[in-house]
Design a protein around this motif. Structure first.
Motif, PDB file in Angstrom:
ATOM      1  N   CYS A 181     -46.408 -47.681 -14.031  1.00 43.80           N
ATOM      2  CA  CYS A 181     -47.172 -48.913 -13.780  1.00 43.80           C
ATOM      3  C   CYS A 181     -48.662 -48.607 -13.683  1.00 43.80           C
ATOM      4  O   CYS A 181     -49.503 -49.332 -14.231  1.00 43.80           O
ATOM      5  N   GLY A 182     -48.996 -47.512 -12.982  1.00 42.75           N
ATOM      6  CA  GLY A 182     -50.401 -47.137 -12.866  1.00 42.75           C
ATOM      7  C   GLY A 182     -51.016 -46.821 -14.208  1.00 42.75           C
ATOM      8  O   GLY A 182     -52.156 -47.224 -14.497  1.00 42.75           O
ATOM      9  N   GLU A 183     -50.277 -46.127 -15.059  1.00 45.10           N
ATOM     10  CA  GLU A 183     -50.788 -45.790 -16.389  1.00 45.10           C
ATOM     11  C   GLU A 183     -50.935 -47.034 -17.254  1.00 45.10           C
ATOM     12  O   GLU A 183     -51.900 -47.174 -18.015  1.00 45.10           O
ATOM     13  N   ALA A 184     -49.967 -47.952 -17.151  1.00 42.28           N
ATOM     14  CA  ALA A 184     -50.042 -49.186 -17.942  1.00 42.28           C
ATOM     15  C   ALA A 184     -51.253 -50.029 -17.542  1.00 42.28           C
ATOM     16  O   ALA A 184     -51.932 -50.611 -18.392  1.00 42.28           O
ATOM     17  N   ILE A 185     -51.533 -50.069 -16.252  1.00 43.33           N
ATOM     18  CA  ILE A 185     -52.692 -50.838 -15.781  1.00 43.33           C
ATOM     19  C   ILE A 185     -53.991 -50.154 -16.179  1.00 43.33           C
ATOM     20  O   ILE A 185     -54.956 -50.805 -16.587  1.00 43.33           O
ATOM     21  N   ARG A 186     -54.015 -48.820 -16.071  1.00 37.10           N
ATOM     22  CA  ARG A 186     -55.254 -48.084 -16.325  1.00 37.10           C
ATOM     23  C   ARG A 186     -55.600 -48.053 -17.806  1.00 37.10           C
ATOM     24  O   ARG A 186     -56.747 -48.253 -18.195  1.00 37.10           O
ATOM     25  N   SER A 187     -54.588 -47.799 -18.657  1.00 41.52           N
ATOM     26  CA  SER A 187     -54.866 -47.587 -20.073  1.00 41.52           C
ATOM     27  C   SER A 187     -54.556 -48.789 -20.962  1.00 41.52           C
ATOM     28  O   SER A 187     -54.997 -48.849 -22.096  1.00 41.52           O
ATOM     29  N   ARG A 188     -53.741 -49.697 -20.460  1.00 41.44           N
ATOM     30  CA  ARG A 188     -53.342 -50.888 -21.213  1.00 41.44           C
ATOM     31  C   ARG A 188     -52.726 -50.499 -22.553  1.00 41.44           C
ATOM     32  O   ARG A 188     -51.769 -49.745 -22.609  1.00 41.44           O
ATOM     33  N   ARG A 189     -53.268 -50.980 -23.659  1.00 38.74           N
ATOM     34  CA  ARG A 189     -52.613 -50.793 -24.952  1.00 38.74           C
ATOM     35  C   ARG A 189     -52.612 -49.343 -25.424  1.00 38.74           C
ATOM     36  O   ARG A 189     -51.766 -48.947 -26.215  1.00 38.74           O
ATOM     37  N   ARG A 190     -53.550 -48.555 -24.956  1.00 38.45           N
ATOM     38  CA  ARG A 190     -53.657 -47.183 -25.446  1.00 38.45           C
ATOM     39  C   ARG A 190     -52.437 -46.331 -25.077  1.00 38.45           C
ATOM     40  O   ARG A 190     -52.152 -45.331 -25.730  1.00 38.45           O
ATOM     41  N   ALA A 191     -51.712 -46.688 -24.012  1.00 40.89           N
ATOM     42  CA  ALA A 191     -50.612 -45.841 -23.537  1.00 40.89           C
ATOM     43  C   ALA A 191     -49.251 -46.503 -23.718  1.00 40.89           C
ATOM     44  O   ALA A 191     -48.279 -46.083 -23.096  1.00 40.89           O
ATOM     45  N   VAL A 192     -49.164 -47.520 -24.578  1.00 41.64           N
ATOM     46  CA  VAL A 192     -47.898 -48.236 -24.729  1.00 41.64           C
ATOM     47  C   VAL A 192     -46.784 -47.307 -25.176  1.00 41.64           C
ATOM     48  O   VAL A 192     -45.674 -47.321 -24.638  1.00 41.64           O
ATOM     49  N   ARG A 193     -47.044 -46.464 -26.166  1.00 42.88           N
ATOM     50  CA  ARG A 193     -46.007 -45.572 -26.675  1.00 42.88           C
ATOM     51  C   ARG A 193     -45.546 -44.576 -25.605  1.00 42.88           C
ATOM     52  O   ARG A 193     -44.351 -44.330 -25.445  1.00 42.88           O
ATOM     53  N   ARG A 194     -46.495 -43.986 -24.884  1.00 45.00           N
ATOM     54  CA  ARG A 194     -46.130 -43.009 -23.859  1.00 45.00           C
ATOM     55  C   ARG A 194     -45.302 -43.660 -22.758  1.00 45.00           C
ATOM     56  O   ARG A 194     -44.267 -43.125 -22.332  1.00 45.00           O
ATOM     57  N   VAL A 195     -45.763 -44.804 -22.291  1.00 46.63           N
ATOM     58  CA  VAL A 195     -45.058 -45.483 -21.205  1.00 46.63           C
ATOM     59  C   VAL A 195     -43.669 -45.910 -21.666  1.00 46.63           C
ATOM     60  O   VAL A 195     -42.671 -45.754 -20.943  1.00 46.63           O
ATOM     61  N   THR A 196     -43.568 -46.446 -22.873  1.00 53.82           N
ATOM     62  CA  THR A 196     -42.274 -46.895 -23.385  1.00 53.82           C
ATOM     63  C   THR A 196     -41.301 -45.739 -23.544  1.00 53.82           C
ATOM     64  O   THR A 196     -40.125 -45.831 -23.167  1.00 53.82           O
ATOM     65  N   ALA A 197     -41.785 -44.620 -24.105  1.00 55.13           N
ATOM     66  CA  ALA A 197     -40.908 -43.454 -24.294  1.00 55.13           C
ATOM     67  C   ALA A 197     -40.449 -42.895 -22.947  1.00 55.13           C
ATOM     68  O   ALA A 197     -39.261 -42.575 -22.766  1.00 55.13           O
ATOM     69  N   ALA A 198     -41.374 -42.785 -22.004  1.00 54.23           N
ATOM     70  CA  ALA A 198     -41.009 -42.271 -20.683  1.00 54.23           C
ATOM     71  C   ALA A 198     -40.023 -43.198 -19.987  1.00 54.23           C
ATOM     72  O   ALA A 198     -39.071 -42.742 -19.331  1.00 54.23           O
ATOM     73  N   ALA A 199     -40.233 -44.511 -20.108  1.00 53.10           N
ATOM     74  CA  ALA A 199     -39.310 -45.471 -19.507  1.00 53.10           C
ATOM     75  C   ALA A 199     -37.922 -45.352 -20.116  1.00 53.10           C
ATOM     76  O   ALA A 199     -36.899 -45.417 -19.411  1.00 53.10           O
ATOM     77  N   ALA A 200     -37.852 -45.141 -21.425  1.00 59.33           N
ATOM     78  CA  ALA A 200     -36.552 -45.002 -22.084  1.00 59.33           C
ATOM     79  C   ALA A 200     -35.821 -43.758 -21.593  1.00 59.33           C
ATOM     80  O   ALA A 200     -34.604 -43.799 -21.314  1.00 59.33           O
ATOM     81  N   PHE A 201     -36.539 -42.638 -21.482  1.00 64.09           N
ATOM     82  CA  PHE A 201     -35.910 -41.414 -21.006  1.00 64.09           C
ATOM     83  C   PHE A 201     -35.549 -41.504 -19.517  1.00 64.09           C
ATOM     84  O   PHE A 201     -34.705 -40.736 -19.040  1.00 64.09           O
ATOM     85  N   THR A 202     -36.185 -42.409 -18.792  1.00 70.56           N
ATOM     86  CA  THR A 202     -35.819 -42.626 -17.392  1.00 70.56           C
ATOM     87  C   THR A 202     -34.524 -43.409 -17.289  1.00 70.56           C
ATOM     88  O   THR A 202     -33.640 -43.089 -16.479  1.00 70.56           O
ATOM     89  N   VAL A 203     -34.395 -44.439 -18.102  1.00 70.90           N
ATOM     90  CA  VAL A 203     -33.218 -45.305 -18.045  1.00 70.90           C
ATOM     91  C   VAL A 203     -31.973 -44.597 -18.553  1.00 70.90           C
ATOM     92  O   VAL A 203     -30.857 -44.794 -18.033  1.00 70.90           O
ATOM     93  N   LEU A 204     -32.123 -43.732 -19.562  1.00 70.73           N
ATOM     94  CA  LEU A 204     -30.976 -43.138 -20.248  1.00 70.73           C
ATOM     95  C   LEU A 204     -30.013 -42.402 -19.314  1.00 70.73           C
ATOM     96  O   LEU A 204     -28.805 -42.696 -19.320  1.00 70.73           O
ATOM     97  N   PRO A 205     -30.446 -41.423 -18.499  1.00 69.55           N
ATOM     98  CA  PRO A 205     -29.470 -40.717 -17.653  1.00 69.55           C
ATOM     99  C   PRO A 205     -28.828 -41.624 -16.610  1.00 69.55           C
ATOM    100  O   PRO A 205     -27.651 -41.458 -16.283  1.00 69.55           O
ATOM    101  N   PHE A 206     -29.594 -42.597 -16.088  1.00 77.83           N
ATOM    102  CA  PHE A 206     -28.997 -43.545 -15.141  1.00 77.83           C
ATOM    103  C   PHE A 206     -27.941 -44.397 -15.829  1.00 77.83           C
ATOM    104  O   PHE A 206     -26.900 -44.716 -15.236  1.00 77.83           O
ATOM    105  N   ALA A 207     -28.185 -44.763 -17.084  1.00 78.09           N
ATOM    106  CA  ALA A 207     -27.202 -45.557 -17.824  1.00 78.09           C
ATOM    107  C   ALA A 207     -25.928 -44.750 -18.072  1.00 78.09           C
ATOM    108  O   ALA A 207     -24.808 -45.273 -17.951  1.00 78.09           O
ATOM    109  N   LEU A 208     -26.086 -43.471 -18.411  1.00 86.57           N
ATOM    110  CA  LEU A 208     -24.919 -42.633 -18.668  1.00 86.57           C
ATOM    111  C   LEU A 208     -24.070 -42.435 -17.413  1.00 86.57           C
ATOM    112  O   LEU A 208     -22.836 -42.318 -17.498  1.00 86.57           O
ATOM    113  N   LEU A 209     -24.715 -42.392 -16.261  1.00 80.88           N
ATOM    114  CA  LEU A 209     -23.986 -42.211 -14.993  1.00 80.88           C
ATOM    115  C   LEU A 209     -23.933 -43.503 -14.187  1.00 80.88           C
ATOM    116  O   LEU A 209     -23.778 -43.465 -12.964  1.00 80.88           O
ATOM    117  N   ALA A 210     -24.039 -44.631 -14.867  1.00 86.16           N
ATOM    118  CA  ALA A 210     -24.054 -45.922 -14.174  1.00 86.16           C
ATOM    119  C   ALA A 210     -22.825 -46.141 -13.297  1.00 86.16           C
ATOM    120  O   ALA A 210     -22.961 -46.591 -12.146  1.00 86.16           O
TER     121      ALA A 210
END
Length: 484
Positions: A181-210
């Motif tokens: 959230c801090g990165e999205a607010i600070r960088s806005r559009r410049r960090a969309v790819r990084r934030v999206t990729a990191a969010a996906a890798f965060t959700v994935l292991p929780f989804a596998l062990l849901a």
């Protein structure tokens, strides 16, 4: 002294202290700790209504199969104490601060809270904390520089956290969300790819062990083992207010480093990565403890506080300057480190003794049960030791569910609590070992009654109560069976 030599000295010190921990944990006749039996059971067979992240149970069960339970607990305890220290040393070496990393790592591996984790068998929390540190630093590096290597390290480390300890995974996920959230607010559009990729890798292991995490969250409030007066002092020692103050100050220090040019000049880009990771973790761990009251989070907070101190070393050096002031501060810091190390190592034998519920006689009886257990689940009734469960180790070694008495304060799963309630009733409200208890215990399907302390029930192994026969006895330990 060059950086490589400093790093090697740090590694050698961590290894030496871990070996010292292992020597205290090891007893040739019985495994140390309480929770190790639970991890062995989770890694050996399925228990209805009971789930846990699989990494530690599977690894511990495999280790027990190879070297036996006594050596496995010593090795696992040593590895658990070393893991957070190695993580701190590794990220500080990466930040080109090996001296600060070595001092912080040695303090952690010898600390009192980490020693207590190893003593009771809290391997998942210690190992999960180490992986969480790596994950948060890797995420901060990825968000700052866009490195794919850092993103990969984050994905692997976070998967290790989620697969190791739900207790660590939850505040880690909070810290990740805070950083994204801090990165999205600070960088806005410049960090969309990084934030999206990191969010996906965060959700994935929780989804596998849901299923595992949903089942664990469903047990919240199932036990009354939350915050108790004096928990902080018991776990962290008399200096616990200082640890809490440090965690509160970390985010403030990060903000100051961003807004004051004179302060920011003291930090390199890698230093700022460490500050971001330490600050996010400090916020979420303090909040997690305040909300849940879970005392096991306190030991992790000490690790994070020491990591934060190491991250702020550049600022301290710039403020103190060179000459006598720096020497005085360094000498004072080393004195404090020496005190913490000496205190942590000196209390460790007492910690191990406090949580060592199995003697060689008790473990020999459990091994006999493992060789002679009936095929039916819940056919063995296990007494407790002043409310502490011996049933976890019995289940782990026997490889099937038993009825074990215990203080419900320590149990979280509904099916586990139901079994303990039945065992408590059979042992303490049926008139056991009197003759009137025989019909009740037989009706429950019990074939063996394991008494870790026969004297606690007034049972003489040489002269069993009427209606009972001794199936196995050694010292004050006895396994009774109803007569035909």
């Amino acid at each position: 002294m060059n950086d490589r030599r400093t790093a090697l000295i740090g590694l050698a010190a961590i290894g030496a202290i871990a070996l010292l921990r292992a020597s205290v944990l090891y007893s040739p006749g019985a495994p140390s700790g309480i929770d190790g039996g639970n991890w062995l059971a989770f890694g050996t067979f399925e228990r209805f209504g009971m789930v846990y992240p699989p990494v530690v149970p599977w690894a511990f069960a495999a280790l027990v199969a190879v070297v036996g339970a006594p050596i496995a607990t010593a090795m696992s305890g040593a590895a658990a104490t070393a893991a957070p220290a190695l993580a701190i040393l590794g990220v500080l070496i990466w930040a080109r601060r090996p001296a600060a990393g070595a001092v912080a790592a040695v303090t952690v591996v010898a600390s009192r809270p980490i020693g207590e984790m190893a003593a009771w068998g809290g391997y998942p929390e210690a190992i999960g904390t180490a992986a969480a540190l790596l994950a948060l630093v890797a995420l901060a590096a990825c968000l700052r520089g866009g490195s794919r290597v850092a993103l990969g390290a984050f994905a692997v480390s976070l998967a290790a956290v989620v697969g190791t300890s739900h207790l660590v995974a939850v505040p880690t996920a909070g810290a990740i969300a805070l950083m994204l959230c801090g990165e999205a607010i600070r960088s806005r559009r410049r960090a969309v790819r990084r934030v999206t990729a990191a969010a996906a890798f965060t959700v994935l292991p929780f989804a596998l062990l849901a299923p595992t995490y949903l089942a664990l969250f469903a047990t919240l409030g199932g036990s009354d083992g939350g915050m108790q007066p004096g928990d902080a002092g018991r776990v962290l020692g008399v200096g616990w207010p200082l640890y809490v103050a440090l965690l509160v100050l970390l985010p403030l220090g990060l903000g100051l480093s961003r807004w004051r040019t004179s302060v920011a000049a003291a930090f390199s880009s890698r230093d700022l990565v460490l500050l971001a990771a330490a600050s996010a973790a400090a916020v979420t761990w303090v909040l997690a403890y305040l909300v849940s009251g879970e005392p096991r989070l306190l030991g992790e907070m000490e690790v994070l506080a020491l990591f934060g101190i190491a991250a702020f070393v550049p600022l301290a050096r710039s403020v103190v300057g060179k000459g006598g002031g720096r020497l005085a501060v360094g000498a004072g810091a080393l004195a404090v480190v020496g005190l913490l190390v000496a205190t942590g190592l000196s209390v460790f034998p007492d910690q191990v003794a406090f949580y060592r519920i199995l003697t060689s006689d008790r473990f020999t009886a459990i091994e006999w049960l493992a060789r002679n257990a009936p095929a039916q689940d819940r056919s063995i009734l296990v007494a407790d030791l002043s409310g502490v469960s011996v049933g976890w180790w019995t289940e782990g070694m026997v490889g099937r569910e038993v009825l074990f008495a215990a203080d419900l304060h320590w149990l979280r799963f509904t099916t586990e609590r139901d079994r303990a309630k039945l065992a408590n009733a059979l042992l303490y409200r049926s008139g056991f070992p009197g003759g009137n208890s025989l019909a009740t215990i037989r009706q429950a399907g019990v074939r063996y009654v394991f008494l870790p302390s026969a004297g606690a029930f007034g049972v003489d192994p040489m002269h069993p109560p009427s209606g009972w026969q001794v199936a196995f006895a050694i010292g004050d330990v006895v396994v009774l069976a109803p007569t035909a």
